[in-house]
Design a protein around this motif. Structure first.
Motif, PDB file in Angstrom:
ATOM      1  N   ALA A   1     107.181 -60.402  70.718  1.00 55.58           N
ATOM      2  CA  ALA A   1     106.615 -60.373  71.867  1.00 55.58           C
ATOM      3  C   ALA A   1     104.960 -60.890  71.709  1.00 55.58           C
ATOM      4  O   ALA A   1     104.437 -61.525  72.577  1.00 55.58           O
ATOM      5  N   GLU A   2     104.534 -60.457  70.602  1.00 54.08           N
ATOM      6  CA  GLU A   2     103.167 -60.925  70.396  1.00 54.08           C
ATOM      7  C   GLU A   2     102.988 -62.238  69.513  1.00 54.08           C
ATOM      8  O   GLU A   2     101.826 -62.787  69.383  1.00 54.08           O
ATOM      9  N   GLY A   3     104.208 -63.097  69.449  1.00 56.16           N
ATOM     10  CA  GLY A   3     104.155 -64.290  68.910  1.00 56.16           C
ATOM     11  C   GLY A   3     103.724 -64.479  67.443  1.00 56.16           C
ATOM     12  O   GLY A   3     103.513 -65.352  66.893  1.00 56.16           O
ATOM     13  N   ARG A   4     103.853 -63.368  66.663  1.00 52.91           N
ATOM     14  CA  ARG A   4     103.568 -63.323  65.233  1.00 52.91           C
ATOM     15  C   ARG A   4     104.748 -64.106  64.348  1.00 52.91           C
ATOM     16  O   ARG A   4     104.615 -64.778  63.196  1.00 52.91           O
ATOM     17  N   VAL A   5     105.944 -64.104  65.077  1.00 48.54           N
ATOM     18  CA  VAL A   5     107.050 -64.921  64.691  1.00 48.54           C
ATOM     19  C   VAL A   5     107.472 -65.623  65.651  1.00 48.54           C
ATOM     20  O   VAL A   5     107.634 -65.185  66.950  1.00 48.54           O
ATOM     21  N   ASP A   6     108.215 -66.699  65.570  1.00 51.19           N
ATOM     22  CA  ASP A   6     109.034 -67.429  66.352  1.00 51.19           C
ATOM     23  C   ASP A   6     110.497 -66.955  66.610  1.00 51.19           C
ATOM     24  O   ASP A   6     111.091 -66.961  67.734  1.00 51.19           O
ATOM     25  N   MET A   7     111.005 -66.633  65.381  1.00 50.06           N
ATOM     26  CA  MET A   7     112.353 -65.757  65.575  1.00 50.06           C
ATOM     27  C   MET A   7     112.497 -64.799  64.608  1.00 50.06           C
ATOM     28  O   MET A   7     111.591 -64.608  63.952  1.00 50.06           O
ATOM     29  N   CYS A   8     113.436 -63.880  64.724  1.00 52.04           N
ATOM     30  CA  CYS A   8     113.312 -62.730  63.702  1.00 52.04           C
ATOM     31  C   CYS A   8     114.767 -62.405  63.743  1.00 52.04           C
ATOM     32  O   CYS A   8     115.554 -62.254  64.586  1.00 52.04           O
ATOM     33  N   PHE A   9     115.415 -61.771  62.278  1.00 47.14           N
ATOM     34  CA  PHE A   9     116.279 -61.281  62.019  1.00 47.14           C
ATOM     35  C   PHE A   9     116.038 -59.789  62.320  1.00 47.14           C
ATOM     36  O   PHE A   9     115.396 -59.082  61.555  1.00 47.14           O
ATOM     37  N   VAL A  10     117.031 -59.205  63.365  1.00 52.31           N
ATOM     38  CA  VAL A  10     116.602 -57.932  63.620  1.00 52.31           C
ATOM     39  C   VAL A  10     117.837 -57.076  63.436  1.00 52.31           C
ATOM     40  O   VAL A  10     118.832 -57.405  63.415  1.00 52.31           O
TER      41      VAL A  10
END
Length: 327
Positions: A136-145
């Motif tokens: 949400a904050e744009g610290r990463v573009d994608m994420c393995f969640v």
């Protein structure tokens, strides 16, 4: 400082956190990573430099002379120039992919770098509790969640499921079996392991004899200890790993990374993820889950098991319950 400038920024940041905190445990908690992983990174850094960064055998964590030099250099390097240089601006056009504890991203990193050598890929370790906020904050573009996650505004591709395992001291009777049913743990004082970011603390309690804990297989492997063993648990909900990204900001790089994770080859025809039918997505998800689900052929996790485990079952199991061994 020049001898330190080639160090990967992530490793430099991790070292600096330990050097500032003078505690691996506090630094790992602040970074949202496992202490074991942080220690291994520092050891690798010391091997690369050929110098010790922390005083070996000291009662408290202390920097060596080289460690103090690296900390000073790290502060300067990580602060960065006020105005980014052209090379830095170009690097910023790469892709930042986060991953939560238990996820191994090295395979996809390798494929990306082979296929797109001119496009940087930064992998960012995240605490499980931070996975939604980081997107949400744009610290990463994608994420393995790790699912479930609030999917509002996100594209989500389920990848694979993880079998749950029960972690016990190595002299516990459960260690005699290849797997146990969830009902057989009813008489055990199970530790609350719902907060996977605190798994290391929970397993410390397990090692102390407070009670077993049920965690995803990758978490048990990540925090593996010689005084603990883990066994597959049947009849217990498994967990699911997925790739997630904000749909509003998705672009060409995100689409390319989705292709890498889905196993598309460099020559295959790509279809924008937003235009694919739900049936096709479901088919891809099921195929990926089947391919990535942990195999049951690993030692200590098969139903057939070794001969001694078969004998142990015959002598210690009755009516589906775990019997205590006679001392």
């Amino acid at each position: 400082m020049s001898q330190f400038e080639s160090i990967d920024p992530t490793r430099l940041r991790w070292f600096a956190e330990v050097a500032e905190q003078l505690s691996f445990t506090r630094a790992a908690r602040a970074l949202g990573i496992a202490r074991q992983r942080l220690s291994a990174t520092v050891i690798e850094l010391e091997a690369e430099l050929g110098e010790k960064l922390f005083v070996p055998g000291a009662e408290s964590t202390r920097l060596t002379g080289t460690g103090e030099q690296l900390l000073a250099a790290a502060r300067e390097i990580l602060a960065g120039p006020a105005e980014p240089e052209p090379a830095a601006a170009e690097a910023a056009a790469g892709l930042r992919v986060g991953f939560v504890p238990g996820v191994t991203v090295s395979k996809w990193e390798r494929i990306w770098r082979e296929r797109f050598p001119g496009t940087p890929l930064e992998t960012v370790p995240l605490a499980a509790a931070d996975q939604r906020a980081a997107l949400a904050e744009g610290r990463v573009d994608m994420c393995f969640v790790r699912l479930p996650i609030d999917r509002d505004g996100l594209g989500v591709i389920p990848l694979y499921r993880e079998l749950p395992v029960v972690v016990v001291p190595k002299d516990h009777e459960i260690s005699l079996f290849d797997e146990v049913d969830a009902s057989e743990l009813a008489g055990e004082r199970l530790q609350d392991a719902s907060d996977l970011d605190q798994a290391a603390v929970v397993l410390e309690m397990v090692a102390a004899g407070v009670g077993p804990a049920v965690v995803p297989h990758s978490i048990a492997r990540l925090h593996a200890r010689r005084d603990l063993v883990y066994r597959t648990v049947t009849g217990h909900p498994d967990t699911e790993i997925a790739l997630a990204w904000p749909t509003a900001s998705a672009g060409e790089l995100e689409e390319e990374f989705i292709g890498v994770v889905r196993g598309r080859t460099a020559r295959s025809t790509r279809s924008p993820s937003g235009t694919r039918g739900e049936g096709a997505r479901d088919k891809d998800s099921r195929a990926r889950a089947a391919a990535a689900k942990p195999a049951h052929g690993k030692a200590g996790q098969t139903k057939t098991g070794r001969a001694k485990n078969t004998a142990a079952r015959a002598g210690n199991r009755s009516g589906g319950a775990v019997r205590r061994r006679k001392r």
